[in-house]
Scaffold this motif. Structure first.
Motif, mmCIF file in Angstrom:
data_model
loop_
_atom_site.group_PDB
_atom_site.id
_atom_site.type_symbol
_atom_site.label_atom_id
_atom_site.label_comp_id
_atom_site.label_asym_id
_atom_site.label_seq_id
_atom_site.Cartn_x
_atom_site.Cartn_y
_atom_site.Cartn_z
ATOM 1 N N ILE A 201 47.584 4.703 121.248
ATOM 2 C CA ILE A 201 47.987 5.785 120.326
ATOM 3 C C ILE A 201 48.361 7.074 121.046
ATOM 4 O O ILE A 201 48.898 7.993 120.432
ATOM 5 N N PHE A 202 48.093 7.148 122.348
ATOM 6 C CA PHE A 202 48.431 8.381 123.083
ATOM 7 C C PHE A 202 49.388 8.132 124.243
ATOM 8 O O PHE A 202 50.531 8.565 124.229
ATOM 9 N N LEU A 203 48.930 7.401 125.264
ATOM 10 C CA LEU A 203 49.725 7.290 126.485
ATOM 11 C C LEU A 203 51.060 6.601 126.251
ATOM 12 O O LEU A 203 52.091 7.050 126.762
ATOM 13 N N ALA A 204 51.060 5.509 125.498
ATOM 14 C CA ALA A 204 52.322 4.805 125.241
ATOM 15 C C ALA A 204 53.312 5.702 124.522
ATOM 16 O O ALA A 204 54.524 5.581 124.708
ATOM 17 N N ASP A 205 52.789 6.621 123.721
ATOM 18 C CA ASP A 205 53.670 7.552 123.004
ATOM 19 C C ASP A 205 54.275 8.575 123.949
ATOM 20 O O ASP A 205 55.502 8.728 123.999
ATOM 21 N N ILE A 206 53.451 9.263 124.732
ATOM 22 C CA ILE A 206 54.011 10.332 125.578
ATOM 23 C C ILE A 206 54.835 9.778 126.735
ATOM 24 O O ILE A 206 55.629 10.499 127.320
ATOM 25 N N ASN A 207 54.663 8.474 127.039
ATOM 26 C CA ASN A 207 55.468 7.858 128.102
ATOM 27 C C ASN A 207 56.670 7.091 127.555
ATOM 28 O O ASN A 207 57.285 6.302 128.282
ATOM 29 N N GLN A 208 56.995 7.321 126.288
ATOM 30 C CA GLN A 208 58.204 6.754 125.679
ATOM 31 C C GLN A 208 58.244 5.227 125.758
ATOM 32 O O GLN A 208 59.293 4.625 125.970
ATOM 33 N N GLU A 209 57.095 4.573 125.549
ATOM 34 C CA GLU A 209 57.021 3.121 125.669
ATOM 35 C C GLU A 209 57.509 2.384 124.420
ATOM 36 O O GLU A 209 57.901 1.232 124.492
ATOM 37 N N VAL A 250 53.685 -5.661 136.334
ATOM 38 C CA VAL A 250 53.318 -6.414 135.137
ATOM 39 C C VAL A 250 52.707 -7.765 135.498
ATOM 40 O O VAL A 250 53.180 -8.467 136.399
ATOM 41 N N GLY A 251 51.632 -8.109 134.791
ATOM 42 C CA GLY A 251 51.047 -9.439 134.900
ATOM 43 C C GLY A 251 49.986 -9.610 135.957
ATOM 44 O O GLY A 251 49.447 -10.704 136.115
ATOM 45 N N GLN A 252 49.635 -8.556 136.675
ATOM 46 C CA GLN A 252 48.600 -8.643 137.705
ATOM 47 C C GLN A 252 48.028 -7.248 137.959
ATOM 48 O O GLN A 252 48.492 -6.275 137.390
ATOM 49 N N ALA A 253 46.999 -7.159 138.763
ATOM 50 C CA ALA A 253 46.354 -5.872 139.010
ATOM 51 C C ALA A 253 46.068 -5.700 140.497
ATOM 52 O O ALA A 253 44.964 -5.344 140.909
ATOM 53 N N LYS A 254 47.110 -5.947 141.305
ATOM 54 C CA LYS A 254 46.976 -5.807 142.751
ATOM 55 C C LYS A 254 48.125 -4.998 143.331
ATOM 56 O O LYS A 254 47.922 -3.952 143.953
ATOM 57 N N ASP A 255 49.333 -5.471 143.138
ATOM 58 C CA ASP A 255 50.508 -4.784 143.672
ATOM 59 C C ASP A 255 50.981 -3.705 142.703
ATOM 60 O O ASP A 255 50.948 -3.895 141.485
ATOM 61 N N THR A 256 51.455 -2.607 143.253
ATOM 62 C CA THR A 256 51.880 -1.483 142.419
ATOM 63 C C THR A 256 53.347 -1.150 142.638
ATOM 64 O O THR A 256 53.946 -1.563 143.624
ATOM 65 N N TYR A 257 53.899 -0.394 141.692
ATOM 66 C CA TYR A 257 55.250 0.137 141.842
ATOM 67 C C TYR A 257 55.174 1.660 141.858
ATOM 68 O O TYR A 257 54.199 2.258 141.387
ATOM 69 N N SER A 258 56.201 2.279 142.396
ATOM 70 C CA SER A 258 56.252 3.742 142.461
ATOM 71 C C SER A 258 56.973 4.292 141.238
ATOM 72 O O SER A 258 57.582 3.537 140.463
ATOM 73 N N LEU A 259 56.907 5.589 141.057
ATOM 74 C CA LEU A 259 57.654 6.233 139.983
ATOM 75 C C LEU A 259 59.124 5.860 140.052
ATOM 76 O O LEU A 259 59.742 5.471 139.051
ATOM 77 N N GLN A 260 59.708 5.953 141.239
ATOM 78 C CA GLN A 260 61.141 5.718 141.399
ATOM 79 C C GLN A 260 61.532 4.272 141.094
ATOM 80 O O GLN A 260 62.674 3.994 140.767
ATOM 81 N N GLU A 261 60.589 3.346 141.180
ATOM 82 C CA GLU A 261 60.848 1.940 140.870
ATOM 83 C C GLU A 261 60.632 1.605 139.396
ATOM 84 O O GLU A 261 60.975 0.514 138.958
ATOM 85 N N SER A 262 60.074 2.529 138.648
ATOM 86 C CA SER A 262 59.713 2.259 137.259
ATOM 87 C C SER A 262 60.905 2.374 136.316
ATOM 88 O O SER A 262 61.875 3.094 136.586
ATOM 89 N N ALA A 263 60.808 1.683 135.182
ATOM 90 C CA ALA A 263 61.834 1.789 134.142
ATOM 91 C C ALA A 263 61.852 3.194 133.562
ATOM 92 O O ALA A 263 62.905 3.714 133.186
ATOM 93 N N LEU A 264 60.683 3.821 133.500
ATOM 94 C CA LEU A 264 60.589 5.194 132.994
ATOM 95 C C LEU A 264 61.508 6.123 133.771
ATOM 96 O O LEU A 264 62.176 6.989 133.195
ATOM 97 N N TYR A 265 61.568 5.912 135.092
ATOM 98 C CA TYR A 265 62.405 6.739 135.966
ATOM 99 C C TYR A 265 63.849 6.270 135.947
ATOM 100 O O TYR A 265 64.781 7.066 135.742
#
Length: 307
Positions: A201-209, A250-265
C-alpha cells in the motif's frame, strides 16, 4: 470634509499596498539559510540526544541562524517512537504534509534529511506534497526499493522486534498487517513480485509499480538534488543496494541489480534517469554500519548541501 476624508482613505490604501509589496519582497528575497526538515528512522524519535537531537544541534552549530524541524509523529517522544512501528505510513506522510504546510518558516522552501525509513518517507512527501517546496533531499540508508529481511531491529526491547518478525512471517501483504505495520509497507519480496505490486500500500505506489502517477514524477524532478548515502557495512538493510535504488533480481534473493539496470530507471517512471543525466542524483558511501558516521564526515560531506 467629505473630500478630505476620501483623501485620507486613499492615502491609507496606498500605504497599505506599499507595505504589503515591501513585505512580500522581503519574504521572497530572504537571504537567510534554507530551513531543514529531519525525519528519523525505525525505533528512534525526533529528539533523542544521541541521534536526531545531536544532528539538529550539529546543523545549527555549523549554519548560523538556520531553522531545523525534527519531525515528531505523535504527541510525545514515546508515541513518536511507537508510531515508527505501528502507524500507517500513508497516514504519517499526510500528517507531515499538513505540518509542513502550516509551518511559516518553510513556505519559501526547505531541504530535507531522512534517516533510514525516514528517507523513503520524505521522498513520498516530495512526490505527494509539492508545497511548500522541498529543494534538496538527503537520505541516509533509506530503503528506496524496500527490504527483504529485518536482521537487526532497533526496538526498545527484543519483544517488539520479535513481534514484527512474526507479523511479517505470517503475511506481510495481508491487509491488517499492511495497514498497521510500518515495515510491512516497504517489504519487497523478490520471490513474489506480483503479490508485492498488488498488495503493497505504500512502496509499490511511490515507486510507480502499478501505474504511472505523473504528478509523482513531476514533483520529484523539481528537486535540485537527491543525495543517497549508502552504508557499505550495513547489517540492517537487506539488501544494502536498496539505499541507492537497487534490489534483488526477480525470483531469488542473492544477486542484485543497480538503479541504472532497473525498469524504474530505464523507463524513467519517476524521472530518476532524467535527474541523473542532469547531475541531480548524488551517490555517497560510508564505510560503516547502518547510520554509523562520524561528525567530521557529516560536516565535510553533508553540510555543504545544506548551505
Amino acid at each position: 470634509m467629505a473630500a478630505q476624508g476620501r483623501g485620507w482613505m486613499l492615502l491609507l490604501l496606498c500605504l497599505s499596498f506599499v507595505w504589503e509589496t515591501v513585505s512580500w519582497k522581503t519574504a521572497s528575497n530572504d537571504t537567510g539559510p534554507v530551513p531543514v526538515v529531519i525525519w528519523h528512522g525505525m525505533g528512534d524519535s525526533c529528539c533523542n540526544p544521541l541521534s536526531m537531537g545531536f544532528i539538529k544541534k550539529l546543523v545549527e552549530q555549523e549554519i548560523t541562524g538556520i531553522y531545523v524541524l525534527s519531525l515528531e509523529i505523535g504527541n510525545s517522544i514515546a508515541e513518536d517512537m511507537e508510531n515508527s512501528f505501528f502507524m500507517n505510513v500513508n497516514d504519517q506522510v499526510e500528517l507531515v504534509c499538513n505540518i509542513l504546510s502550516k509551518d511559516k518558516n518553510l513556505q519559501n522552501g526547505y531541504n530535507a534529511m531522512g534517516f533510514s525509513q525516514g528517507g523513503q518517507f520524505l521522498r513520498a512527501v516530495a512526490q505527494r506534497c509539492p508545497s511548500p517546496a522541498m529543494l534538496k533531499l538527503i537520505t541516509f540508508g533509506g530503503q528506496h526499493q524496500g527490504v527483504y529481511g529485518l536482521p537487526r531491529c532497533p526496538g526498545e526491547t527484543s519483544q517488539i522486534c520479535n513481534l514484527i518478525r512474526k507479523m511479517l512471517n505470517v503475511g506481510a501483504y495481508s491487509s491488517p498487517i499492511q495497514d498497521h505495520l510500518v515495515q510491512a509497507e516497504y517489504w519487497h519480496d523478490p520471490l513474489n513480485e506480483d503479490l508485492y505490486r498488488e498488495k503493497s500500500i505504500f512502496l509499490a505506489d511511490i515507486n510507480q509499480e502499478r501505474g504511472i502517477n505523473e504528478s509523482y514524477k513531476v514533483n520529484l524532478m523539481k528537486l535540485k538534488k537527491l543525495v543517497m548515502v549508502k552504508f557499505l557495512n550495513d547489517t540492517m538493510v537487506d539488501p544494502v543496494d536498496s539505499e541507492w535504488f537497487g534490489f534483488y533480481k526477480v525470483g531469488q534473493a542473492k544477486d542484485t541489480y543497480s538503479l541504472q539496470e532497473s525498469a524504474l530507471y530505464q523507463e524513467d517512471r519517476l524521472g530518476l534517469k532524467t535527474m541523473d543525466k542532469a547531475g541531480k542524483l548524488q551517490f555517497l558511501t560510508v564505510n560503516g554500519d547502518h547510520l554509523q558516521f562520524s561528525e567530521e564526515w557529516f560536516v565535510t560531506n553533508i553540510i555543504p548541501y545544506l548551505k
